[in-house]
Structures are given as structure tokens and as C-alpha cells.
Design an enzyme around this catalytic site. Structure first.
Site, short mmCIF file in Angstrom:
data_model
loop_
_atom_site.label_atom_id
_atom_site.label_comp_id
_atom_site.label_asym_id
_atom_site.label_seq_id
_atom_site.Cartn_x
_atom_site.Cartn_y
_atom_site.Cartn_z
N CYS A 61 -6.67 10.00 10.38
CA CYS A 61 -7.29 9.61 9.10
C CYS A 61 -6.35 9.93 7.94
O CYS A 61 -5.86 11.05 7.83
CB CYS A 61 -8.55 10.43 8.84
SG CYS A 61 -9.93 10.05 9.86
N CYS A 64 -3.97 0.15 -0.73
CA CYS A 64 -5.28 0.52 -1.25
C CYS A 64 -5.15 0.79 -2.75
O CYS A 64 -4.11 1.27 -3.21
CB CYS A 64 -5.80 1.77 -0.54
SG CYS A 64 -7.52 2.16 -0.94
N CYS A 88 -4.68 11.05 0.37
CA CYS A 88 -4.55 9.99 1.38
C CYS A 88 -3.20 9.28 1.25
O CYS A 88 -2.80 8.86 0.17
CB CYS A 88 -5.69 8.99 1.21
SG CYS A 88 -5.61 7.62 2.38
N CYS A 133 -10.05 1.55 15.04
CA CYS A 133 -10.08 1.86 13.62
C CYS A 133 -9.25 0.79 12.92
O CYS A 133 -8.05 0.68 13.18
CB CYS A 133 -9.50 3.26 13.41
SG CYS A 133 -9.28 3.67 11.67
N GLU A 140 -1.90 -1.20 9.59
CA GLU A 140 -1.97 -0.43 10.83
C GLU A 140 -3.41 -0.37 11.34
O GLU A 140 -4.35 -0.35 10.55
CB GLU A 140 -1.41 0.98 10.60
CG GLU A 140 0.08 0.91 10.29
CD GLU A 140 0.73 2.25 9.97
OE1 GLU A 140 1.93 2.37 10.21
OE2 GLU A 140 0.05 3.17 9.48
N CYS A 181 -6.96 8.04 -3.96
CA CYS A 181 -7.46 9.34 -3.50
C CYS A 181 -6.23 10.24 -3.29
O CYS A 181 -5.28 9.84 -2.61
CB CYS A 181 -8.24 9.19 -2.18
SG CYS A 181 -9.69 8.13 -2.34
#
Ligand code: SAH
Length: 354
Positions: free
Chosen positions: A340, A115, A122, A108, A95, A119
Site C-alpha cells: 500500500c 494521483c 503515499c 489490487c 501498477e 497524501c
């Protein structure tokens, strides 16, 4: 995208393309013409290369394909933010987000499919890492957003942030190659100072960037300057503690003389007390820096909650009293999961088809 097994012409460097034309008995400068069509103009089709003869275009078609990402789904937020779900050549989806403000239009972009960093706050971390993006896949995300900026806002793209899915410093070579193309005149000709790479902070790679003399901006996702808290939020801190991060930032500043931005979310009961605010202020003194306080974007019913307005104000007061610039950033695109930490391919159109 051409589904054949022909070589992707955009994998060739300019000099490889020159060699190709010379080997076909053509002029070397033909390569530059084609290269500009491929990158600067982002053409997806050889037939649109109007200054190239029909014969040469046919020859190119015989040898090469032009692989491109495909914007599979576009969502518009009530605040103007646009989120693209982008399909890659292997049907994987990443995305990217267009964020409009009165002064800027920011792209962005993602650097990896998924990933590897875990974290805890997230959404992308839930996907695990599938693969690195290629330089052209990063470049194409920027082009798609640049086109949308022009089509929907009648304004140019002004900034790029590597704050989408993935950890850019774990795909360093491809990210650097993409940025080289984005900033080169044969590519998009954007100024490096308009680009920001955001990272969890991998000391070895921060030093490497400093050695490589990069000219873009650096943002560190800090979230706590206290090891115990940071390790709980971001497991990478167990292997790369705050002290090592601080060392690498000193090295960065000595070599580049560029200040850094710390991204910081304040969570209720986790880092919303004075002890954490003072630790952040102390960390900010290590090298010239500023702080972006980001609003937490909820990703599920989990343990994390945005801290109170009073806690955010307490942070700003402490930072400002010590001469540190702190900006409180509003969240954008929350209604379409574009903010975010919310990028998680909720609408997996391509994956389902693939
Ligand atoms: N891996 C890079 C870039 C991707 S994350 C990095 O960590 O910097 C982009 C930013 O969003 C980071 O600062 C990250 O900490 C922050 N973020 C992640 N999840 C979030 C959430 N749920 N709410 C607010 N910010 C979040």
C-alpha cells in the site's frame, strides 16, 4: 496492440456493436458473440474468434483494432505477491498487484495514472495525476491478475480492491463502468460483494454512490478522526472535513445498509496516542463499521515512521473494548515496492522507451 488509428472495438457498447452488424447486413446476435469474445474471453486477436466466419473477421479487422494493456514487467515478492507494471496505449505505466493468502487471491488495481491528492505518506502522490484510466484499462488489469492467479497459483481470482494508484471517486464513471463489466455475465461474472472501492472519502461522491445503489464494499482511508491531524496527513481534509465525511457515511448507511471499513495507519508521534485512538472509536460508532490497521510502508527517508507495537495494541484494546472489530494487517510485497502506498513506477520501462 494495433498501432493503427482504427477505432478500438471495445469502446463500443453491445447495442452499438449490434447496430454495426445490422448496418453491414449481418445478424444482430453476431454482436453478442463478438462481445463475449472481447470481454468474457478477453481475446486480443480477431482470428481467435472461432465461431465467427473468416469473412466477418476480415471485415472486423478492416474497421477495428483491439487495444489492450500490456504487462511490461512482472515482479515476484518473496511472500508470493506479484506486481505488474502495465503499459497503456499511450505508453503510460500503472501498477497492479496480486496478493495471495491462504483463502483469497486479491487483485489490487489502479484507477488513475498518478494521483492528484497529495497524501503526505503515499508514494503515488509524488507522481501527480496524469490521466484517468478508461474502463477497459481497469478491466484488463483484473484479467491480467486473474490469468496470473491461474498460472502461478492454480487458483481463481477471488477479490478485487481499488487500492492501487489513483483516487477511484475522481474517476467515478469509468470505475463504475469497469465494475459493471467485471460483474456482468458477459464480462467476468464476479459478485459485487467481492469488490472493494477504497477512497480518501469525498462526501459528495459517497452520497452519489449511495444514490446509485452500488453493491460493492466501501473502504475509507481515514488515518485520523481528528481534523487537525487528518488535514496534515491528507490535504483533501481541508475541503472535506471529518464532519462532512461523517454525514455522507450516515447517508450511505441509510441508503445501502452496508457497513464500511476504515483503513488506518498509526504513525509514531502523529496519531499513536490515546486521544487519537478514542477519537477513532467514537467515529466508528457513527455507522456499523470495522477497522483495518495497516502497517506503514516507508516510501522515503521522510518524517513518517510506523508506530510501536504497544501503540498498535493500545488501539486494538480501546476499539475492542467498545465492541469495534479491528484487524491488524500485515504488509505484503514490501521487497518489490508493491505494498500500500508504494506504487510509484520505480521501474519506468515503458516511459523510458516511449
Ligand atoms: N486513493 C484511494 C486508493 C489508493 S491508496 C485511497 O486513498 O483509499 C490505498 C490505501 O493505501 C489507502 O488506505 C492509503 O491511505 C494507503 N496508503 C497510502 N500510502 C501508504 C503507505 N506508505 N503505507 C501504508 N498505507 C498507505
Amino acid at each position: 496492440m494495433d498501432g493503427s488509428t482504427k477505432q478500438d472495438i471495445r469502446k463500443l457498447t453491445l447495442s452499438q456493436l449490434e447496430e454495426f452488424f445490422v448496418s453491414k447486413g449481418d445478424k444482430k446476435f453476431r454482436a453478442k458473440q463478438v462481445y463475449e469474445w472481447l470481454w468474457h474471453k478477453s481475446l486480443k486477436n480477431f482470428d481467435e474468434m472461432t465461431n465467427i466466419s473468416k469473412e466477418t473477421r476480415e471485415m472486423l479487422k478492416e474497421h477495428f483494432a483491439i487495444n489492450h494493456i500490456l504487462v511490461d514487467l512482472m515482479q515476484h515478492s518473496s511472500d508470493g505477491t506479484i506486481k505488474n507494471a502495465v503499459k497503456l496505449y499511450d505508453n503510460k505505466i500503472v501498477e497492479s498487484v496480486l496478493i495471495p493468502t491462504s483463502k483469497r487471491i486479491t487483485a489490487c488495481v489502479s484507477s488513475q495514472v498518478g494521483c492528484s491528492l497529495d497524501c503526505n505518506f503515499c508514494a503515488t502522490a509524488r507522481l501527480k495525476r496524469m490521466r484517468n484510466l478508461n474502463p477497459d484499462e481497469i478491466y484488463d488489469q483484473v484479467v491480467a491478475i486473474k490469468d496470473e492467479a491461474e498460472a502461478y497459483f492454480d487458483r481463481p481470482l477471488t477479490n478485487i480492491v481499488f487500492m492501487g494508484m489513483g483516487e477511484p471517486l475522481l474517476n467515478y464513471n469509468n470505475v463504475i463502468e469497469a465494475i459493471d463489466k467485471i460483474t456482468s455475465p458477459e464480462g467476468l461474472g464476479m459478485a459485487p460483494r467481492r469488490i472493494t472501492l477504497s477512497t480518501v472519502g469525498i462526501p459528495k461522491m459517497i452520497k452519489k454512490m449511495a444514490d446509485d445503489g452500488v453493491r460493492f464494499n466501501l473502504a475509507i482511508s481515514l488515518h485520523s478522526a481528528i481534523n487537525e491531524t487528518r488535514s496534515r496527513l491528507m490535504p483533501i481534509n481541508n475541503v472535506n472535513p471529518i464532519e462532512d465525511l461523517a454525514d455522507s457515511l450516515k447517508y450511505w448507511y441509510e441508503k445501502t445498509k452496508r457497513k464500511v471499513t476504515y483503513e488506518y495507519v498509526i504513525w509514531e508521534g502523529i496519531n499513536d496516542d490515546e486521544k487519537h485512538a478514542r477519537a477513532l472509536a467514537k467515529f466508528c460508532k457513527i455507522i456499523p463499521s470495522k477497522v483495518n490497521i495497516i502497517q506503514y510502508n516507508p516510501i522515503d527517508e521522510g518524517e513518517f515512521r510506523q508506530a510501536s507495537k504497544e501503540a498498535v495494541e493500545m488501539y486494538v484494546r480501546i476499539l475492542e473494548s467498545q465492541g469495534i472489530i479491528a484487524k491488524v494487517r500485515k504488509s505484503r510485497g514490501q521487497d518489490i515496492d508493491a505494498a500500500c502506498g508504494q506504487l510509484a513506477n520505480k521501474n519506468e520501462v515503458g516511459e523510458l522507451e516511449g
